[in-house]
Motif scaffolding. Structure first.
Motif, PDB file in Angstrom:
ATOM      1  N   ALA A 127       0.826  -1.206   0.000  1.00 31.92           N
ATOM      2  CA  ALA A 127       0.000   0.000   0.000  1.00 31.92           C
ATOM      3  C   ALA A 127       0.861   1.259   0.000  1.00 31.92           C
ATOM      4  N   MET A 128       1.970   1.228   0.755  1.00 30.19           N
ATOM      5  CA  MET A 128       2.852   2.388   0.786  1.00 30.19           C
ATOM      6  C   MET A 128       3.623   2.528  -0.520  1.00 30.19           C
ATOM      7  N   ASP A 129       4.130   1.424  -1.049  1.00 30.83           N
ATOM      8  CA  ASP A 129       4.899   1.476  -2.289  1.00 30.83           C
ATOM      9  C   ASP A 129       4.056   1.988  -3.455  1.00 30.83           C
ATOM     10  N   MET A 130       2.768   1.610  -3.480  1.00 29.95           N
ATOM     11  CA  MET A 130       1.895   2.006  -4.581  1.00 29.95           C
ATOM     12  C   MET A 130       1.107   3.275  -4.272  1.00 29.95           C
ATOM     13  N   ARG A 131       1.419   3.873  -3.136  1.00 29.46           N
ATOM     14  CA  ARG A 131       0.802   5.138  -2.739  1.00 29.46           C
ATOM     15  C   ARG A 131      -0.716   5.045  -2.730  1.00 29.46           C
ATOM     16  N   VAL A 132      -1.226   3.952  -2.173  1.00 30.84           N
ATOM     17  CA  VAL A 132      -2.668   3.729  -2.100  1.00 30.84           C
ATOM     18  C   VAL A 132      -3.244   4.576  -0.967  1.00 30.84           C
ATOM     19  N   GLU A 133      -4.307   5.299  -1.255  1.00 33.24           N
ATOM     20  CA  GLU A 133      -4.941   6.135  -0.247  1.00 33.24           C
ATOM     21  C   GLU A 133      -6.110   5.404   0.391  1.00 33.24           C
ATOM     22  N   SER A 134      -6.332   5.684   1.654  1.00 32.99           N
ATOM     23  CA  SER A 134      -7.410   5.060   2.401  1.00 32.99           C
ATOM     24  C   SER A 134      -8.726   5.773   2.137  1.00 32.99           C
ATOM     25  N   LEU A 135      -9.825   5.046   2.336  1.00 35.14           N
ATOM     26  CA  LEU A 135     -11.145   5.657   2.235  1.00 35.14           C
ATOM     27  C   LEU A 135     -11.392   6.632   3.377  1.00 35.14           C
ATOM     28  N   GLY A 142      -0.926   5.038   2.159  1.00 36.97           N
ATOM     29  CA  GLY A 142      -0.372   3.947   2.956  1.00 36.97           C
ATOM     30  C   GLY A 142      -1.209   3.548   4.143  1.00 36.97           C
ATOM     31  N   TRP A 143      -2.146   4.390   4.580  1.00 39.63           N
ATOM     32  CA  TRP A 143      -3.004   4.040   5.716  1.00 39.63           C
ATOM     33  C   TRP A 143      -4.070   3.052   5.261  1.00 39.63           C
ATOM     34  N   ARG A 144      -4.241   1.977   6.035  1.00 39.28           N
ATOM     35  CA  ARG A 144      -5.244   0.970   5.682  1.00 39.28           C
ATOM     36  C   ARG A 144      -5.948   0.501   6.938  1.00 39.28           C
ATOM     37  N   SER A 145      -7.252   0.330   6.832  1.00 40.53           N
ATOM     38  CA  SER A 145      -8.011  -0.323   7.902  1.00 40.53           C
ATOM     39  C   SER A 145      -7.923  -1.831   7.702  1.00 40.53           C
ATOM     40  N   VAL A 146      -8.394  -2.582   8.686  1.00 39.00           N
ATOM     41  CA  VAL A 146      -8.387  -4.040   8.552  1.00 39.00           C
ATOM     42  C   VAL A 146      -9.210  -4.464   7.349  1.00 39.00           C
ATOM     43  N   GLU A 147     -10.389  -3.856   7.168  1.00 35.99           N
ATOM     44  CA  GLU A 147     -11.241  -4.218   6.044  1.00 35.99           C
ATOM     45  C   GLU A 147     -10.589  -3.862   4.714  1.00 35.99           C
ATOM     46  N   GLU A 148      -9.882  -2.740   4.667  1.00 41.66           N
ATOM     47  CA  GLU A 148      -9.209  -2.374   3.429  1.00 41.66           C
ATOM     48  C   GLU A 148      -8.072  -3.335   3.109  1.00 41.66           C
ATOM     49  N   LEU A 149      -7.373  -3.815   4.141  1.00 41.18           N
ATOM     50  CA  LEU A 149      -6.327  -4.814   3.902  1.00 41.18           C
ATOM     51  C   LEU A 149      -6.918  -6.108   3.367  1.00 41.18           C
ATOM     52  N   ARG A 150      -8.048  -6.517   3.943  1.00 36.43           N
ATOM     53  CA  ARG A 150      -8.693  -7.736   3.453  1.00 36.43           C
ATOM     54  C   ARG A 150      -9.149  -7.571   2.012  1.00 36.43           C
ATOM     55  N   ALA A 151      -9.721  -6.394   1.694  1.00 34.99           N
ATOM     56  CA  ALA A 151     -10.147  -6.145   0.319  1.00 34.99           C
ATOM     57  C   ALA A 151      -8.956  -6.088  -0.614  1.00 34.99           C
ATOM     58  N   GLN A 152      -7.836  -5.605  -0.104  1.00 35.01           N
ATOM     59  CA  GLN A 152      -6.618  -5.529  -0.899  1.00 35.01           C
ATOM     60  C   GLN A 152      -6.147  -6.918  -1.298  1.00 35.01           C
ATOM     61  N   GLN A 242       2.267   1.697  12.686  1.00 39.62           N
ATOM     62  CA  GLN A 242       1.682   2.704  13.567  1.00 39.62           C
ATOM     63  C   GLN A 242       0.167   2.679  13.410  1.00 39.62           C
ATOM     64  N   LYS A 243      -0.517   3.121  14.432  1.00 38.22           N
ATOM     65  CA  LYS A 243      -1.975   3.058  14.469  1.00 38.22           C
ATOM     66  C   LYS A 243      -2.550   4.454  14.662  1.00 38.22           C
ATOM     67  N   TRP A 244      -3.672   4.687  13.990  1.00 35.90           N
ATOM     68  CA  TRP A 244      -4.421   5.932  14.144  1.00 35.90           C
ATOM     69  C   TRP A 244      -5.897   5.573  14.145  1.00 35.90           C
ATOM     70  N   GLY A 252     -15.165   4.788  16.222  1.00 31.97           N
ATOM     71  CA  GLY A 252     -13.843   4.981  15.657  1.00 31.97           C
ATOM     72  C   GLY A 252     -13.403   3.779  14.830  1.00 31.97           C
ATOM     73  N   VAL A 253     -12.628   4.051  13.800  1.00 24.84           N
ATOM     74  CA  VAL A 253     -12.090   3.003  12.923  1.00 24.84           C
ATOM     75  C   VAL A 253     -10.573   3.068  12.997  1.00 24.84           C
ATOM     76  N   PRO A 254      -9.902   2.005  13.498  1.00 26.57           N
ATOM     77  CA  PRO A 254      -8.427   2.004  13.515  1.00 26.57           C
ATOM     78  C   PRO A 254      -7.874   1.844  12.104  1.00 26.57           C
ATOM     79  N   ILE A 255      -6.868   2.631  11.777  1.00 20.96           N
ATOM     80  CA  ILE A 255      -6.155   2.475  10.512  1.00 20.96           C
ATOM     81  C   ILE A 255      -4.668   2.352  10.825  1.00 20.96           C
ATOM     82  N   TYR A 256      -3.929   1.736   9.898  1.00 22.45           N
ATOM     83  CA  TYR A 256      -2.544   1.377  10.166  1.00 22.45           C
ATOM     84  C   TYR A 256      -1.659   1.741   8.967  1.00 22.45           C
TER      85      TYR A 256
END
Length: 274
Positions: A127-135, A142-152, A242-244, A252-256
């Protein structure tokens, strides 16, 4: 006094070292975690490895991530342990390569990362290498939630398709994807009847030094999985991510996102015995 569990453990580690399996550390293969040994031998040995190390039969190395407080030990049989196992089994003495002495600047930097956390780290790096943005956050790739990682992982990976989350597709497309996933899993079931793995290969050689299946058959290979919250929490504790927490609604939705350390960390890789 050497117990039956000790004898089986030494025998398996001797086999692993001679067949160049396990993890590679300090220039030699044959290292294994307690969990690896328990999985292959079907034994529960929570305290036996440290005792065998104290008796001088095993070497050990700490492969924890830099920010973890508790050690993570991998073990390897040494010549004294290999000779003990050979005498008990009435096998010829075989030379077990000694680990290289630690240099002043230790370059053996690989660390143990659990399977799920290793998968999560790989996807965060992508996600970081491809500069993928989170919803959930703009202009911070590079920030991804658990659901976004699974979808990835589970989303379309064909060129031009990207990593579109399932939740953004129509119900018809989502139903088709679920059906395809179930069909793929059903296709993997016939592996149960195959004669594969180190047990069959070693026994087929008929040299008297093969490893036989102890306390049951070999476990099934792990199915492809997706990372969960526990995997991401492990990466955060280890300093590899890191977590936000963002608040798109009331909850709240944790993203990483990976840290600098997570970008360069080298995971230990398991090697099957030849």
């Amino acid at each position: 006094m050497t117990t039956e569990r000790d004898s089986i453990t030494l025998r398996y580690l001797r086999y692993l070292a001679l067949r160049e399996g396990g993890y590679v550390r300090r220039g030699v293969p044959g290292w294994a975690l307690r969990q690896d040994i328990e999985r292959e031998t079907k034994l529960w040995i929570p305290e036996r490895l440290s005792l065998l190390h104290q008796r001088g039969l095993l070497d050990r190395e700490d492969v924890r991530a830099p920010r973890l407080k508790r050690p993570v030990w991998i073990y390897r049989i040494n010549q004294l342990g290999a000779d003990r196992a050979a005498r008990e089994l009435e096998l010829p003495r075989r030379i077990v390569l000694r680990p290289l002495r630690l240099a002043a600047r230790d370059t053996d930097a690989a660390i143990y990362i659990p399977e799920g956390a290793r998968l999560a780290l790989r996807e965060l790096r992508r996600a970081m290498d491809m500069r993928v943005e989170s919803l959930y956050i703009a202009d911070e790739p590079g920030w991804r939630s658990v659901e976004e990682l699974r979808a990835q992982i589970l989303g379309d990976k064909e060129e031009g398709q990207g990593w579109e989350p399932r939740s953004r597709r129509g119900p018809r497309e989502a139903a088709e994807e679920e059906e395809n996933d179930e069909a793929e899993l059903r296709c993997r079931e016939p592996w149960m009847g195959e004669s594969a793995g180190w047990v069959d290969r070693a026994v087929a050689e008929g040299r008297g030094e093969g490893w036989d299946g102890l306390y049951g058959s070999m476990p099934l290979p792990p199915r492809e999985r997706t990372p969960g919250p526990d995997d991401l929490a492990w990466l955060v504790r280890a300093g590899l991510a890191q977590k936000w927490v963002v608040y798109p609604g009331r909850r709240g939705v944790p993203i990483y996102r990976i840290t600098a350390l997570g970008g360069v960390a080298i995971p230990l890789e398991w090697r099957d015995p030849r």
